[in-house]
Every structure is written in C-alpha cells, then in structure tokens.
Design a protein around this motif. Structure first.
Motif, mmCIF file in Angstrom:
data_model
loop_
_atom_site.group_PDB
_atom_site.id
_atom_site.type_symbol
_atom_site.label_atom_id
_atom_site.label_comp_id
_atom_site.label_asym_id
_atom_site.label_seq_id
_atom_site.Cartn_x
_atom_site.Cartn_y
_atom_site.Cartn_z
ATOM 1 N N PHE A 105 0.821 -1.331 0.281
ATOM 2 C CA PHE A 105 0.373 -0.048 0.386
ATOM 3 C C PHE A 105 1.080 1.468 0.214
ATOM 4 C CE2 PHE A 105 -2.763 -2.655 1.934
ATOM 5 C CZ PHE A 105 -4.448 -2.871 0.901
ATOM 6 N N ALA A 106 1.969 1.245 0.799
ATOM 7 C CA ALA A 106 3.146 2.557 0.851
ATOM 8 C C ALA A 106 3.492 2.781 -0.868
ATOM 9 C CB ALA A 106 3.915 2.508 1.839
ATOM 10 N N LEU A 107 4.058 1.486 -1.676
ATOM 11 C CA LEU A 107 4.205 1.178 -2.173
ATOM 12 C C LEU A 107 3.460 2.170 -3.413
ATOM 13 C CD1 LEU A 107 6.758 0.759 -4.558
ATOM 14 C CD2 LEU A 107 5.883 -1.002 -5.296
ATOM 15 N N GLU A 108 2.105 1.268 -3.457
ATOM 16 C CA GLU A 108 1.250 2.445 -4.072
ATOM 17 C C GLU A 108 0.809 4.001 -4.391
ATOM 18 O OE1 GLU A 108 -3.016 1.756 -5.963
ATOM 19 O OE2 GLU A 108 -2.304 0.615 -3.631
ATOM 20 N N LEU A 109 0.808 4.327 -3.242
ATOM 21 C CA LEU A 109 1.301 5.628 -2.526
ATOM 22 C C LEU A 109 1.857 6.575 -2.933
ATOM 23 C CD1 LEU A 109 -0.823 7.510 -1.611
ATOM 24 C CD2 LEU A 109 0.111 7.110 1.438
ATOM 25 N N ALA A 110 3.571 5.272 -2.727
ATOM 26 C CA ALA A 110 4.318 6.293 -3.427
ATOM 27 C C ALA A 110 4.684 6.552 -5.026
ATOM 28 C CB ALA A 110 5.704 5.732 -3.252
ATOM 29 N N VAL A 111 3.578 5.745 -5.623
ATOM 30 C CA VAL A 111 4.100 5.789 -7.541
ATOM 31 C C VAL A 111 2.673 6.502 -7.912
ATOM 32 C CG1 VAL A 111 2.936 4.103 -9.756
ATOM 33 C CG2 VAL A 111 4.291 2.821 -7.606
ATOM 34 N N LEU A 112 1.857 6.746 -7.031
ATOM 35 C CA LEU A 112 0.465 8.378 -6.642
ATOM 36 C C LEU A 112 1.554 9.115 -6.899
ATOM 37 C CD1 LEU A 112 -1.951 6.500 -5.343
ATOM 38 C CD2 LEU A 112 -1.277 6.599 -7.440
ATOM 39 N N ASN A 113 2.267 9.182 -6.487
ATOM 40 C CA ASN A 113 2.943 10.536 -6.272
ATOM 41 C C ASN A 113 4.634 10.421 -7.399
ATOM 42 O OD1 ASN A 113 1.378 11.906 -4.340
ATOM 43 N ND2 ASN A 113 2.404 10.236 -2.251
ATOM 44 N N GLY A 114 4.269 9.847 -7.655
ATOM 45 C CA GLY A 114 5.843 10.167 -8.676
ATOM 46 C C GLY A 114 7.581 9.768 -8.128
ATOM 47 N N LYS A 115 7.170 9.140 -6.559
ATOM 48 C CA LYS A 115 8.168 7.923 -6.022
ATOM 49 C C LYS A 115 8.415 7.034 -6.189
ATOM 50 C CE LYS A 115 7.903 11.456 -2.368
ATOM 51 N NZ LYS A 115 7.370 12.290 -0.788
ATOM 52 N N GLU A 116 9.748 6.698 -5.769
ATOM 53 C CA GLU A 116 9.878 5.263 -6.764
ATOM 54 C C GLU A 116 10.833 3.775 -5.199
ATOM 55 O OE1 GLU A 116 10.821 2.772 -9.158
ATOM 56 O OE2 GLU A 116 9.840 5.002 -10.149
ATOM 57 N N LYS A 117 10.534 4.641 -3.935
ATOM 58 C CA LYS A 117 10.251 3.965 -3.044
ATOM 59 C C LYS A 117 9.078 3.852 -1.603
ATOM 60 C CE LYS A 117 15.154 3.623 -2.770
ATOM 61 N NZ LYS A 117 16.302 3.535 -2.222
ATOM 62 N N ALA A 118 8.821 3.400 -1.424
ATOM 63 C CA ALA A 118 7.783 3.576 -0.146
ATOM 64 C C ALA A 118 8.200 4.392 1.083
ATOM 65 C CB ALA A 118 7.069 2.081 0.376
ATOM 66 N N ASP A 119 7.424 5.263 1.637
ATOM 67 C CA ASP A 119 7.667 5.525 2.752
ATOM 68 C C ASP A 119 7.888 5.011 4.051
ATOM 69 O OD1 ASP A 119 7.398 7.042 5.323
ATOM 70 O OD2 ASP A 119 6.703 9.069 3.961
ATOM 71 N N ARG A 120 8.805 4.393 4.701
ATOM 72 C CA ARG A 120 8.034 3.716 5.723
ATOM 73 C C ARG A 120 6.773 3.655 6.857
ATOM 74 N NH1 ARG A 120 8.524 -0.107 3.797
ATOM 75 N NH2 ARG A 120 8.404 -1.063 5.578
ATOM 76 N N LEU A 122 4.370 5.695 6.565
ATOM 77 C CA LEU A 122 3.110 4.981 5.679
ATOM 78 C C LEU A 122 2.786 4.012 5.931
ATOM 79 C CD1 LEU A 122 2.512 7.610 3.350
ATOM 80 C CD2 LEU A 122 1.384 7.783 5.129
ATOM 81 N N ALA A 123 4.417 3.226 5.347
ATOM 82 C CA ALA A 123 4.048 1.478 5.837
ATOM 83 C C ALA A 123 3.689 1.796 7.211
ATOM 84 C CB ALA A 123 5.423 0.613 5.235
ATOM 85 N N HIS A 124 4.670 1.684 7.575
ATOM 86 C CA HIS A 124 4.182 1.349 9.507
ATOM 87 C C HIS A 124 2.941 1.887 10.235
ATOM 88 C CE1 HIS A 124 4.655 0.541 13.812
ATOM 89 N NE2 HIS A 124 4.243 2.241 14.022
ATOM 90 N N ARG A 125 1.996 2.921 9.166
ATOM 91 C CA ARG A 125 0.731 3.414 9.404
ATOM 92 C C ARG A 125 -0.508 2.281 8.926
ATOM 93 N NH1 ARG A 125 1.913 10.337 8.546
ATOM 94 N NH2 ARG A 125 2.311 9.969 11.079
ATOM 95 N N PHE A 126 -0.165 2.043 7.890
ATOM 96 C CA PHE A 126 -0.964 0.847 7.454
ATOM 97 C C PHE A 126 -1.156 -0.739 8.168
ATOM 98 C CE2 PHE A 126 0.080 3.505 3.215
ATOM 99 C CZ PHE A 126 -1.976 3.490 3.117
ATOM 100 N N GLU A 127 0.361 -0.866 8.391
ATOM 101 C CA GLU A 127 0.881 -2.096 8.901
ATOM 102 C C GLU A 127 -0.161 -1.633 10.665
ATOM 103 O OE1 GLU A 127 4.441 -4.726 11.755
ATOM 104 O OE2 GLU A 127 4.704 -3.226 10.256
ATOM 105 N N GLN A 128 -0.491 -0.821 11.499
ATOM 106 C CA GLN A 128 -0.386 -0.787 12.232
ATOM 107 C C GLN A 128 -2.268 -0.377 12.313
ATOM 108 O OE1 GLN A 128 0.687 -0.715 16.105
ATOM 109 N NE2 GLN A 128 2.408 -1.382 14.000
ATOM 110 N N ALA A 129 -2.860 0.073 11.420
ATOM 111 C CA ALA A 129 -3.931 0.101 11.471
ATOM 112 C C ALA A 129 -4.733 -1.477 10.718
ATOM 113 C CB ALA A 129 -4.488 0.039 10.224
ATOM 114 N N MET A 130 -3.857 -2.746 9.940
ATOM 115 C CA MET A 130 -4.070 -3.622 9.999
ATOM 116 C C MET A 130 -4.059 -4.794 11.740
ATOM 117 S SD MET A 130 -3.548 -4.956 6.102
ATOM 118 C CE MET A 130 -1.504 -3.186 5.972
ATOM 119 N N LEU A 131 -2.805 -4.107 11.881
ATOM 120 C CA LEU A 131 -3.039 -5.465 12.925
ATOM 121 C C LEU A 131 -3.752 -4.644 14.469
ATOM 122 C CD1 LEU A 131 -0.934 -7.110 15.105
ATOM 123 C CD2 LEU A 131 0.095 -4.433 15.755
ATOM 124 N N HIS A 132 -4.263 -3.540 14.018
ATOM 125 C CA HIS A 132 -5.069 -3.417 15.153
ATOM 126 C C HIS A 132 -6.827 -4.006 14.944
ATOM 127 C CE1 HIS A 132 -8.197 -0.310 17.766
ATOM 128 N NE2 HIS A 132 -8.692 -0.265 17.074
#
Length: 310
Positions: A105-120, A122-132
C-alpha cells in the motif's frame, strides 16, 4: 537499545537517527530490533537483498509446511520500476502478511506521488491499522500453507507473529476495508479481477455533455447558471480548461461539448469537496456513465482513517 560490537566496527546497520524516528512513530523495541536485524542481514549478505529475501521466504515456507525449504527454490522477481512492480500485483488475488500488505500500500501511494520508494512511516501506519483490526477480530488471518485455514488471533500473540507469520487473503482484506476503511477500496491492489467486457452496445454511452447538460449535472455546485455559462464558454477558465472536447456546430444555439470528469477534476482544484462530486457521479443520470472514469482518477488513501486504526 545497546549497540552491538561488529567485527568491522561499522556500528549498527540502523543509524541512531533512524532508531529515534521509529520510536517517535510508536515502533516497539521488538519491532525496532526486528528492523535492525533485517538491515544487518542485508549488510552481512554484502548488500544482496535478493539473497536475504530468498532466505526469509524459505524460513516462512519451512514453518508453514513443517519441513525445510531451501532458499534456492525461490527466485526474486526484479521490476524496471515501482510502477511495474505495482502493475504485477494489481487486480490479482494474494495471500500476504500484514507487513507485506502495508509495504504494498505504501508503494502504491509512492507511485501515485511519482516516487520510487515506499515511505516507511506510512507503511508502519498501514501495518498498525491492520494489526489493530486483526486483534479486534475484524480482519481474518490465515495460515500460509495451501489450505490457508483461518487462525484466531489471541491476546498472547506477539505483534510480529501476527504481522509477519500469518497471512491475509485479498478477499478477506477487501471485506474489512469495505466496512472499516472505504477510501482504501480505491486501491488497485484490492480491485476485483478483470471480467470480460460486455458486447458492443451494452455499455452506457459516455458521449461528451453539452453546455446545458453540464449546467444540469453540476447544478448542486453553483446555482447561478449564468455564471457557470460564462465560465464554460471560456476555455481558459479554471473550470473549463482542458474539458472542452468539441462543439455541436456553428451559429446561434451551438454549444460546447465537455468531458465532465475533467470538469470535476477542475472543481476539486477550485476547492469543491471530492466526496460531493463522487455522490453526483453515482446519482446524477447524466454523470452515471462517467462514474468508472471518475473513480479511475481518484487517488486512493485520501483519508487514511483517523489515528490509522479504523
């Protein structure tokens, strides 16, 4: 965290700044240590991430199957860029760990913003939401074997066991997102499998709208039709720019033809709430044929849920 002595005296693979940032983001000491070990494995392998990935895949497969699986049986796939990697996953069913989904998901957001690497972060926030969600019983977890049997998440399970050693199927994730995180349904990773297109003539027409039709379709935005008419007649205006696709002819009574999706995008740039426009494309008869195209222009994760714990 105590710094470990390395034979080459290079220090920890993670810098003190990176560790401090992770603590600020709410990473537990166990999660920080796991990240440090992962970075250290990559450094110990001479920077060859593919070998580290193969070894980790072998470890997970071995635990799931009950017998040793060698790293050599896995072949890392390399992609030209981040978008190519995302394209390879979009619309395909997957069973991936929470950690993996968060990274995707973080990678997809990076691509939408024209970047090549996922924001760690944001990745952690996605992870915490799913863990919850998993701990609350809202997100179904499964084993990584072929059967993919459901697993009950218990209170004594450590976070790492839930986020890295259990899997989440696309279908199960889609069910949770539809109820608890609707904005995330726009993700290409959760798209339904592509179905065969209907026969010619079965699809709704998406012919450009005339000026009068545009005024009718978007009347909820501005009640003053005369003001709208003036804006639509000027192709340089912030509302009509790029939206005019032709006209009905010359002479008195001729009208411009518009792409309503382009107009809607211009309205968003002018401060109109996107959700109001989405409702219009869903309910207005003139705009319904354009709804799919409108959805395709929308950026996923527009609202990553309050507190990142839906």
């Amino acid at each position: 965290m105590t710094k470990q002595r390395k034979p080459d005296e290079q220090g920890d693979a993670l810098t003190s700044g990176a560790i401090a940032t992770m603590r600020e983001l709410g990473f537990s000491e166990a999660q920080i240590e796991a990240q440090r070990q992962a970075a250290e494995r990559i450094r110990a392998a001479g920077g060859f991430k593919n070998w580290v990935v193969m070894c980790e895949a072998a470890r997970i497969a071995s635990e799931a199957r009950g017998y040793t699986v060698q790293p050599e049986v896995f072949t890392p796939t390399w992609f030209q860029d981040a978008r190519a990697k995302l394209d390879s996953m979009a619309g395909k069913p997957m069973r991936t760990s929470i950690f993996g989904w968060a990274d995707h998901f973080a990678l997809e957001l990076a691509v939408l913003n024209g970047k090549e690497k996922a924001d760690r972060m944001l990745a952690h926030r996605f992870e915490q939401a799913m863990l919850h969600a998993a701990r609350n019983g809202n997100l179904r977890m499964r084993t990584f074997d072929i059967v993919g049997a459901p697993v009950e998440v218990t209170t004594d399970m450590p976070d790492d066991a839930i986020t890295q050693r259990l899997g989440v199927d696309t279908v199960d994730l889609r069910v949770w997102v539809a109820v608890h995180w609707p904005a995330l349904m726009q993700s290409r990773l959760l798209a339904e499998p592509t179905v065969q297109k209907s026969a010619p003539g079965d699809e709704e027409s998406t012919l450009p709208l005339k000026t009068t039709e545009v005024l009718q379709a978007f009347s909820f935005v501005f009640a003053n039709h005369q003001t709208w008419k003036q804006m639509l007649s000027d192709k340089r205006s912030t509302i009509a720019q790029g939206a005019i696709k032709g006209n009905t002819g010359k002479g008195r009574g001729a009208q411009n033809l518009f792409d309503p999706v382009c107009i809607a995008e211009n309205l968003v740039k002018n401060g109109i709430d996107r959700s109001r426009l989405s409702t219009a494309f869903r309910t207005e008869n003139l705009l319904k044929p354009w709804e799919a195209k409108w959805k395709a222009t929308m950026t996923p994760f527009g609202d990553i849920a309050p507190g990142f714990a839906p």
